[in-house]
Design an enzyme around this catalytic site. Sequence first.
Site, PDB file in Angstrom:
ATOM      1  N   HIS A 112     -31.319 -35.003  53.324  1.00  0.00           N
ATOM      2  CA  HIS A 112     -32.262 -35.117  52.077  1.00  0.00           C
ATOM      3  C   HIS A 112     -30.356 -35.317  51.015  1.00  0.00           C
ATOM      4  O   HIS A 112     -30.526 -36.126  50.451  1.00  0.00           O
ATOM      5  CB  HIS A 112     -33.296 -34.407  51.739  1.00  0.00           C
ATOM      6  CG  HIS A 112     -34.247 -34.510  50.350  1.00  0.00           C
ATOM      7  ND1 HIS A 112     -35.183 -35.142  49.962  1.00  0.00           N
ATOM      8  CD2 HIS A 112     -33.634 -34.156  49.557  1.00  0.00           C
ATOM      9  CE1 HIS A 112     -34.921 -35.241  49.195  1.00  0.00           C
ATOM     10  NE2 HIS A 112     -34.361 -34.612  48.192  1.00  0.00           N
ATOM     11  N   GLU A 113     -30.197 -33.790  51.245  1.00  0.00           N
ATOM     12  CA  GLU A 113     -29.494 -33.205  50.067  1.00  0.00           C
ATOM     13  C   GLU A 113     -28.015 -34.394  50.669  1.00  0.00           C
ATOM     14  O   GLU A 113     -27.111 -34.991  49.319  1.00  0.00           O
ATOM     15  CB  GLU A 113     -28.370 -32.258  50.735  1.00  0.00           C
ATOM     16  CG  GLU A 113     -30.381 -31.217  50.156  1.00  0.00           C
ATOM     17  CD  GLU A 113     -30.683 -31.452  48.750  1.00  0.00           C
ATOM     18  OE1 GLU A 113     -29.849 -31.864  47.353  1.00  0.00           O
ATOM     19  OE2 GLU A 113     -32.003 -30.982  48.972  1.00  0.00           O
ATOM     20  N   HIS A 143     -28.087 -37.913  48.978  1.00  0.00           N
ATOM     21  CA  HIS A 143     -27.878 -37.836  47.840  1.00  0.00           C
ATOM     22  C   HIS A 143     -26.435 -38.133  46.968  1.00  0.00           C
ATOM     23  O   HIS A 143     -26.253 -38.500  46.114  1.00  0.00           O
ATOM     24  CB  HIS A 143     -28.207 -36.421  46.825  1.00  0.00           C
ATOM     25  CG  HIS A 143     -29.952 -36.276  46.496  1.00  0.00           C
ATOM     26  ND1 HIS A 143     -30.694 -36.658  45.879  1.00  0.00           N
ATOM     27  CD2 HIS A 143     -31.287 -35.747  47.128  1.00  0.00           C
ATOM     28  CE1 HIS A 143     -32.010 -37.068  45.799  1.00  0.00           C
ATOM     29  NE2 HIS A 143     -31.924 -36.082  46.132  1.00  0.00           N
ATOM     30  N   GLY A 164     -35.226 -25.693  46.867  1.00  0.00           N
ATOM     31  CA  GLY A 164     -35.188 -25.660  48.707  1.00  0.00           C
ATOM     32  C   GLY A 164     -33.611 -25.858  48.981  1.00  0.00           C
ATOM     33  O   GLY A 164     -32.947 -25.119  49.928  1.00  0.00           O
ATOM     34  N   ALA A 165     -32.533 -26.996  48.144  1.00  0.00           N
ATOM     35  CA  ALA A 165     -32.097 -26.936  48.500  1.00  0.00           C
ATOM     36  C   ALA A 165     -31.138 -27.606  46.631  1.00  0.00           C
ATOM     37  O   ALA A 165     -31.865 -28.552  46.428  1.00  0.00           O
ATOM     38  CB  ALA A 165     -31.258 -27.845  49.446  1.00  0.00           C
ATOM     39  N   MET A 166     -29.954 -27.886  47.015  1.00  0.00           N
ATOM     40  CA  MET A 166     -29.510 -28.708  45.377  1.00  0.00           C
ATOM     41  C   MET A 166     -28.042 -29.327  46.363  1.00  0.00           C
ATOM     42  O   MET A 166     -27.225 -29.402  46.766  1.00  0.00           O
ATOM     43  CB  MET A 166     -29.098 -27.913  44.783  1.00  0.00           C
ATOM     44  CG  MET A 166     -28.896 -28.503  43.326  1.00  0.00           C
ATOM     45  SD  MET A 166     -29.304 -30.105  42.487  1.00  0.00           S
ATOM     46  CE  MET A 166     -28.490 -31.152  42.250  1.00  0.00           C
ATOM     47  N   GLU A 167     -28.149 -30.913  45.584  1.00  0.00           N
ATOM     48  CA  GLU A 167     -26.728 -31.886  45.795  1.00  0.00           C
ATOM     49  C   GLU A 167     -26.289 -31.915  45.751  1.00  0.00           C
ATOM     50  O   GLU A 167     -25.531 -32.763  45.185  1.00  0.00           O
ATOM     51  CB  GLU A 167     -27.706 -33.435  45.784  1.00  0.00           C
ATOM     52  CG  GLU A 167     -27.938 -33.762  44.376  1.00  0.00           C
ATOM     53  CD  GLU A 167     -29.561 -34.104  44.591  1.00  0.00           C
ATOM     54  OE1 GLU A 167     -30.103 -34.296  43.288  1.00  0.00           O
ATOM     55  OE2 GLU A 167     -29.907 -32.426  44.862  1.00  0.00           O
ATOM     56  N   ASN A 168     -25.419 -31.194  44.770  1.00  0.00           N
ATOM     57  CA  ASN A 168     -24.150 -30.795  44.348  1.00  0.00           C
ATOM     58  C   ASN A 168     -23.053 -31.193  44.974  1.00  0.00           C
ATOM     59  O   ASN A 168     -23.281 -31.197  46.165  1.00  0.00           O
ATOM     60  CB  ASN A 168     -23.597 -29.139  43.698  1.00  0.00           C
ATOM     61  CG  ASN A 168     -24.465 -28.350  42.727  1.00  0.00           C
ATOM     62  OD1 ASN A 168     -25.245 -28.809  42.507  1.00  0.00           O
ATOM     63  ND2 ASN A 168     -25.275 -27.089  44.331  1.00  0.00           N
TER      64      ASN A 168
END
Length: 924
Positions: free
Chosen positions: A370-371, A374, A334-338
């Site tokens: 959410h991201e 992180h 869904g998404a990624m917290e890079n």
Amino acid sequence: MGKGFYISKTVGVVGIVLGAGALVTIIALSVVYSQEKSKNNENEVKPTDAVTSAPTTAPSNEPWDQWRLPQTLSPQTYNVTLWPRLEPDPTGLYIFTGMSSVVFRCVEKTNLILIHSNKLNMTKQPTLMALGSKPAPIIESIVMHTKTQYMAIHLKDELTAGESYELYTEFVGELADDLGGFYRSEYNENGVKKVVATTQMQATDARKAFPCFDEPAMKAVFHITLYHDPATVALSNGVVIVDSTLVTRTTFAATEVMSTYLLAFIVSDFGFIEQNIDKLQIRIFARQEAINAGQGEYALIVTGPILKFFERYYNVSYPLPKSDQIALPDFNAGAMENWGLITYRETALLYDKEISSNGNKERIVTVIAHELAHQWFGNLVTLRWWNDLWLNEGFASYVEYLGAAEAEPDWNVKDLIVLNDVHRVFAIDALASSHPLSSKEEEIQKPEQISEVFDTISYSKGASVLRMLSDFLTEAVFTQGLQVKTLPSCAVDRNNNSLPKTVQEIMDRWVLQMGFPVVTIDTTTGQITQEHFLLDPETKPDRPSEFNYEWFVPISWTKNETTQPLYWLLNKNGELTWVLANINVTGYYRVNYDNDNWQRLLNVLQASRQSIPVINRAQLIDDAFNLAKAGIIETTLALRTTLFLNSETEYMPWEAALDNLDYFYLMFDRTEVYGHMQKYVGRQVKDLFDYFTRLTNWQDVPQGHTDQYNQINALRVACSTGNEDCKTLITNWFKQWMDNPNVNPIKANLRSTVYCSAIAAGGEEEWNFAWEQFQNATIASEKDKLRAAMACATEPWLLNRYLKYTLDPEKIRKQDATSTIINIASNVVGQPLAWDFVRANWEYIFKQYGGGSFSFSNLINGVTKRFSTQFELQQLIQFKDDNAHIGFGSGSLAIQQSIERTNANIKWIEKNQKAVLDWFKNPS
């Protein structure tokens, strides 16, 4: 060296070569790669003659046959230069070329360098340089171990403990469309095909982009340089510090000390919008067409307030100079917290106020929260190993509601964690094949095992348990504990009722053992007991528990409508009119009562439901249905909790009821129960449908956030149960659209329901119209609604055709293939078709759509959730046996869970079908 820009002699020389002759050098590497690729029948990169492959032998105790890196080396800095090609070479292949140096410190003397490398072709012999006074050992041999994804560099002599060294590599890899590592995403804009080079490193795919020590604890500083076409823009974790214009070379500032899985680098011709808040640069990137249409504006509006909220929440300033967020056409998660460059599916970041629904808007703000959570918890402070992933994802899944509430304070969004997470994860954690939040390190070793822990337990149970902890500590104490990096070790019982326990003593039982309790309260005796709640009580967990499946349970409760102090589980006495426990469902447990108290609660629901909080009205329904599934109470008692709904207008009780009645539909929509159930549900929802007819006339949007959701429920359920007024509305709306495709008269919130209902009632003409609209749609959320709705068709040949489309990425994107199959399987007509399709194409699906992807287990659960006969059970077991040689990757646990669930379904139907049929004939 943590913050300054560092470049070694080796990389400095290489940089000069690239600056002067980049085209010649990298085109030559491209030819080498293409030649190697054409020789490879398995679509994997083969090494050059300088590097050999390990023979296929039985596993040994050698370090390269282990899944974890030895602790002999510690990376400090990387210099990585990459050039992705956004055009195919003459063989039709998309590639990237690169060079990387890593400076590492030798912790213990060793004559072996193990570094992760997966599907990379070394185009030159790696070189080793000493950075201290002693020379570097000579490289004796280099062996690629494809199973464990290592490059093993054997040295003639040992590295010296305490000394630092630099390993330099040159390589080429495929810029594939596999959604992992450094990959390509494609889309069409104004009739022109565009290609994006982008990344998804979590959990074990940084090694597909460059050789690295690819474990979360192996943090280092990264210096990234990207070569790219002058017409494109390069992004990475850091800000741009050099941007030249030869073949364009973009160099980024050094990162903070961070894990490999948080790296990101992207080359695209996307547009962006931006704002600066307190000198922090915030940018939203997306396809230029989406930016021009204003689809990034909502994300830009909410990002600043959420970031500021988390700065206060953690009492730590945002640690980077910029926050980039980018929406990608192809993205598996869904998404990624890079860190500093967060990547999203388009549906999780882009919002169109005319077309996107209220649900789309909520998803965007919660995923962003959410991201962003992180960026501190996960990125600044990182888990040591993946067995404790729940701390990372469970925490973000909890505080996303807090961040979203800051951005949208009128939504009351924090309550929705009960429906979205607590009730959701109860269904999985009630299986004997569940697992604890925290596993032993040795249980999580292989990449597919790591992917498997990215599941509902880690996310939703983690969030639920942390919410419970925050409640009984109080939010102020919980937050203070985060800020000082420790929670209080003193007693946490606020009632001083002889159970002083430390946080660790209490939480170990929730974290280190799987499952949760059902608390039974007997109001006639005053006794409270707890028992491990299992969907099928005849099953036994495979995992022993040192705590014997007993928990310290914080009991919040009311007595005669009066809220009582928090109570830790123990005996109590007294005269009680009625008792309601687990107020606002802050505790992670279910509650059962004696029959007399159940009857009193049912009477209150019927006569004065407002006496019970909305969340607890939903809880009573969800607990009752699941207690009945486990055989603890009668199923007819659970059904009686829905009698009051004919006068209920709140969303949460209705949603809890519909979620649980869905199970009855799954079990009985092929039996005579179905017709009687439809009549009952239709009668119950009629007043809700009429309520929204009076309130909105189906032309207005209700003001309340959850009222908007309940308007959708009213329309969906009324139409699905045959309400003629509802069917007329939907038929007319869809026909108007078909008559004038350029003007869609259907309100954004109602589109998913209208599309599905109209396609289900129609035939090929309606389906083909939806397919055409799907192909032409430029807004991702609208495409998603149409894609899901086409699975509602009732013509088997249409569904079979649609299933075949999932094998063609030109028709259905790879990121959407498995969810499309699940949507078809959710249709009673499509379920056997989807099951046959998955069995017939398992090897292809497994290889193409990710045996290691986070959501792959959803496919197995999705196509088997209706299974409830011995024949289906045998088919499932046979499927497991027949494909053991192929494997199930991150879906391995899902296979066992599906078998367990099917067994439970069979027993439940045998016991309950007659009683359920009789009750629906005469509900009371």
